[in-house]
Design a protein around this motif. Structure first.
Motif, PDB file in Angstrom:
ATOM      1  N   SER A 162       0.846  -1.190   0.000  1.00  0.00           N
ATOM      2  CA  SER A 162       0.000   0.000   0.000  1.00  0.00           C
ATOM      3  C   SER A 162       0.882   1.241   0.000  1.00  0.00           C
ATOM      4  CB  SER A 162      -0.886   0.010   1.251  1.00  0.00           C
ATOM      5  OG  SER A 162      -0.081   0.162   2.426  1.00  0.00           O
ATOM      6  N   GLU A 163       0.284   2.376  -0.260  1.00  0.00           N
ATOM      7  CA  GLU A 163       1.056   3.627  -0.223  1.00  0.00           C
ATOM      8  C   GLU A 163       1.623   3.875   1.170  1.00  0.00           C
ATOM      9  OE1 GLU A 163       2.038   5.730  -2.608  1.00  0.00           O
ATOM     10  OE2 GLU A 163       1.247   4.214  -4.010  1.00  0.00           O
ATOM     11  N   GLY A 164       0.840   3.509   2.188  1.00  0.00           N
ATOM     12  CA  GLY A 164       1.316   3.677   3.554  1.00  0.00           C
ATOM     13  C   GLY A 164       2.529   2.800   3.842  1.00  0.00           C
ATOM     14  N   GLU A 165       2.505   1.544   3.368  1.00  0.00           N
ATOM     15  CA  GLU A 165       3.651   0.658   3.549  1.00  0.00           C
ATOM     16  C   GLU A 165       4.875   1.208   2.821  1.00  0.00           C
ATOM     17  OE1 GLU A 165       1.867  -3.845   4.030  1.00  0.00           O
ATOM     18  OE2 GLU A 165       1.666  -2.876   2.063  1.00  0.00           O
ATOM     19  N   ARG A 166       4.683   1.723   1.610  1.00  0.00           N
ATOM     20  CA  ARG A 166       5.791   2.285   0.850  1.00  0.00           C
ATOM     21  C   ARG A 166       6.420   3.477   1.579  1.00  0.00           C
ATOM     22  NH1 ARG A 166       9.343   0.759  -2.624  1.00  0.00           N
ATOM     23  NH2 ARG A 166       7.706  -0.366  -3.781  1.00  0.00           N
ATOM     24  N   ARG A 167       5.598   4.364   2.111  1.00  0.00           N
ATOM     25  CA  ARG A 167       6.143   5.527   2.819  1.00  0.00           C
ATOM     26  C   ARG A 167       6.900   5.089   4.080  1.00  0.00           C
ATOM     27  NH1 ARG A 167       1.366   8.108   0.776  1.00  0.00           N
ATOM     28  NH2 ARG A 167       0.098   7.315   2.488  1.00  0.00           N
ATOM     29  N   ALA A 168       6.348   4.100   4.776  1.00  0.00           N
ATOM     30  CA  ALA A 168       7.018   3.630   5.989  1.00  0.00           C
ATOM     31  C   ALA A 168       8.366   2.982   5.662  1.00  0.00           C
ATOM     32  CB  ALA A 168       6.120   2.634   6.720  1.00  0.00           C
ATOM     33  N   MET A 169       8.409   2.180   4.619  1.00  0.00           N
ATOM     34  CA  MET A 169       9.664   1.537   4.237  1.00  0.00           C
ATOM     35  C   MET A 169      10.699   2.562   3.775  1.00  0.00           C
ATOM     36  SD  MET A 169       9.819  -1.765   4.738  1.00  0.00           S
ATOM     37  CE  MET A 169      10.980  -2.453   3.568  1.00  0.00           C
ATOM     38  N   ASN A 170      10.265   3.543   3.020  1.00  0.00           N
ATOM     39  CA  ASN A 170      11.194   4.593   2.578  1.00  0.00           C
ATOM     40  C   ASN A 170      11.787   5.344   3.772  1.00  0.00           C
ATOM     41  OD1 ASN A 170      10.918   4.060  -0.148  1.00  0.00           O
ATOM     42  ND2 ASN A 170       9.250   5.532  -0.430  1.00  0.00           N
ATOM     43  N   ALA A 171      10.966   5.537   4.799  1.00  0.00           N
ATOM     44  CA  ALA A 171      11.437   6.272   5.973  1.00  0.00           C
ATOM     45  C   ALA A 171      12.400   5.439   6.821  1.00  0.00           C
ATOM     46  CB  ALA A 171      10.235   6.712   6.811  1.00  0.00           C
TER      47      ALA A 171
END
Length: 601
Positions: A162-171
């Protein structure tokens, strides 16, 4: 009853059985209660009061068997059997595994808040900021990142990140790269491409020892959503098992790599050749199986993780079927995740039976005319697979072994005896829950070379068919009481699976009302071993009710569907099961088992 047979005849011609509810008991009911003493190793050791188990075993019976009250292992609930030596998994990551480590259509992506919480927990653990049960194990790390990688590489769009998972992984990724060990970083981004950081050192990760190198090579294919060959899977399993934990290493192999391998194969939906590899990998672990001189032998493959809600009837069904020459071999474990429910081993141990039998001792019980059934623990029969219990709790979701461990033949019968003395027929019965696994299970049974095979969607995915009415709000897919199977058309061996053996295939939904059973709600046990035993022994004493009906239904239908001698008419099959109970023979078999299991050398 809906049925589909190939070839004919059809089951639709079977007449219902008239079940009598008013038959008098032919033996004395046991009315007293037994007070059991808790032992020092039970989790509820602090309780000062004794546990009273009503209608289980009476004092006279205990005296008759020569058992001491202190010999009866007797926790109130199944969780008491979880080994206290196993460190518990981190609950935050465990909850995440239930969402991200499932199939291509079942995965539920994490929300942004959930993803941030999980990755923050992993980072803190990697930095040594979490202790004891809060610490994230290497098995959890391997399973979580394997799930994320496979979703990114091969899952359909709806179940990818999900977009939320992607943002968390990038962070978190720049921080995780510095904190996590190389094997975990490899699992999270095996080719150095998922996180968009280009070629990285962990993309060349190859393992440190021979077994680990083979595992890493296989994992590259699994993490890309691919499949492995039969010999490749067997080679990996034999390299790394049994699992011996030393300095967080599994027999020289990283535990994170092994957990990633197991959960990854399940997420990719195993092929037939992969399932066969898991099923047969350790057949020769402790030598060839002993051969029992019995007329008929049924191997029962219940889900090893037990029942958490409803009455589990197979132990009592085995006692019934043994009364008329249908020998039964049950197998399982004392406790198994993810359910950690009531198992046959817990019940037998609760009642004072010996649950540490060797394969030769099980053979003796099968051949004993006063018993005719036996139970084998995976602990004794397959130590390599048994060593995975702790890791299986930490990966949360069921690995391929949860399917294949049900299709085992720890004791065989002589094929040479079949045509000479009409002895030696073998059958396998296994439970399943998820649609799509019934055919692979039957495939494995045919590979085992048995004459008959049966898969049952019982309650909780176990073998217990129910007499309750099907709910109008039941979920989609195959209904409870769905059965599918095959049986050979002759008494010749079916070992040559592809040798032109004539088999009769069938599929049907068993409606208990067609056989005269009144609809009843399923007896609940709610993880209570004592309640399950109370229901089963009351039924074997002839006490009419839902448990009694279920034992008869499951015994009679198994006899009929497997093509057992004397069960060509389903009405006759039900009647002889009922007679085994009402005569007191089945109860006596249980008591004989408890007594004789301690006398075997």
């Amino acid at each position: 009853m809906k049925a589909l047979w190939n070839p004919e005849p059809s089951l639709s011609s079977i007449s219902p059985v008239n079940i009598s509810k008013t038959r008098a008991l032919s033996h004395k009911q046991i009315q007293s209660s037994l007070q059991f003493s808790p032992t020092h190793r039970d989790r509820w050791i602090g309780r000062k009061s004794r546990l009273i188990v009503k209608a289980a075993l009476d004092s006279a019976t205990i005296d008759q068997l020569g058992l001491k009250e202190s010999d009866i292992i007797n926790p109130a609930i199944t969780s008491s059997y979880r080994s206290s030596k196993f460190p518990k998994p981190n609950q935050t990551v465990l909850d995440a595994l239930t969402r991200v480590c499932t199939g291509p259509t079942q995965t539920k992506p994490l929300t942004e808040d959930q993803a941030f919480k999980v990755l923050d927990t992993i980072l803190k653990s990697a930095r040594g900021e979490l202790k004891d049960e809060e610490k994230v194990s290497k098995a959890q790390l391997g399973a979580f990142f394997a799930g994320m990688t496979i979703r990114a590489n091969s899952f359909p769009e709806a179940t990818q990140w999900s977009e939320g998972e992607r943002r968390a992984m990038n962070a978190f990724w720049p921080l995780l790269v510095r904190a996590l060990p190389p094997d975990v970083i490899f699992i999270a981004d095996p080719e150095g491409s998922i996180m968009g950081m280009g070629s990285s050192s962990w993309a060349q990760y190859g393992g440190s020892v021979a077994g680990e190198m083979r595992l890493v090579g296989a994992l590259r294919e699994v993490l890309a959503g691919g499949h492995l060959g039969y010999e490749e899977v067997q080679g990996v399993l034999r390299d790394v098992l049994p699992l011996k934990m030393e300095d967080n290493k599994a027999g020289g192999v990283s535990e994170s790599l092994l957990s990633a391998f197991l959960i990854g194969q399940r997420m990719n939906r195993e092929t037939d050749r992969e399932l066969k590899a898991y099923c047969l990998a350790f057949d020769d672990e402790i030598g060839p199986p002993p051969v029992a001189d019995v007329r008929s032998l049924t191997h029962y493959g219940e889900p090893y993780d037990g029942n958490t809600r409803f009455f589990r009837s197979t132990l009592f069904v085995a006692a019934v079927r043994s009364c008329y020459g249908e020998s039964c071999l049950l197998h399982g474990v004392e406790w198994m995740p993810p359910k950690g429910g009531v198992t046959e081993e817990q019940m037998l141990k609760f009642m004072g039976a010996n649950t540490n039998l060797s394969l030769l001792q099980a053979k003796e019980l099968l051949e004993d005319e006063e018993v005719g059934f036996a139970y084998i623990s995976q602990r004794e029969a397959r130590p390599a697979l048994y060593s995975l219990i702790r890791l299986r709790e930490h990966i949360k979701k069921r690995p391929p072994l949860a399917t294949t461990e049900k299709i085992q033949q720890f004791v065989r019968v002589s094929k040479a005896m079949v045509t000479v003395f009409a002895r030696g027929r073998e059958a396998i019965v296994a439970g399943f829950y998820h649609e799509g696994y019934e055919e692979p299970l039957l495939m494995l049974m045919k590979r085992r070379g048995v004459h008959s095979g049966l898969v049952v969607k019982g309650e909780e995915g176990a073998l217990s068919m129910t007499t309750r009415l099907r709910s109008v709000n039941s979920s989609k897919g195959l209904p409870v009481n769905y059965c599918s199977g095959f049986r050979s058309m002759s008494t010749e061996s079916t070992f040559e699976v592809d040798g032109g053996v004539s088999r009769q295939s069938f599929s049907l939904e068993v409606n208990a009302q067609d056989y005269g059973f009144d609809p009843t709600d399923t007896p609940r046990t709610d993880r209570s071993i004592s309640k399950n035993i109370e229901l089963g022994l009351a039924a074997l004493r002839g006490e009419k009710g839902p448990a009694y009906d279920r034992i008869i239904l499951n015994a009679g239908m198994a006899d009929y569907l497997l093509g057992c001698e004397g069960a060509e008419d389903v009405s006759v099959a039900m009647d002889r099961a009922r007679e085994a109970i009402d005569s007191g023979k089945a109860l006596k078999r249980i008591l004989n088992y408890i007594k004789i299991s301690h006398k075997l050398k």
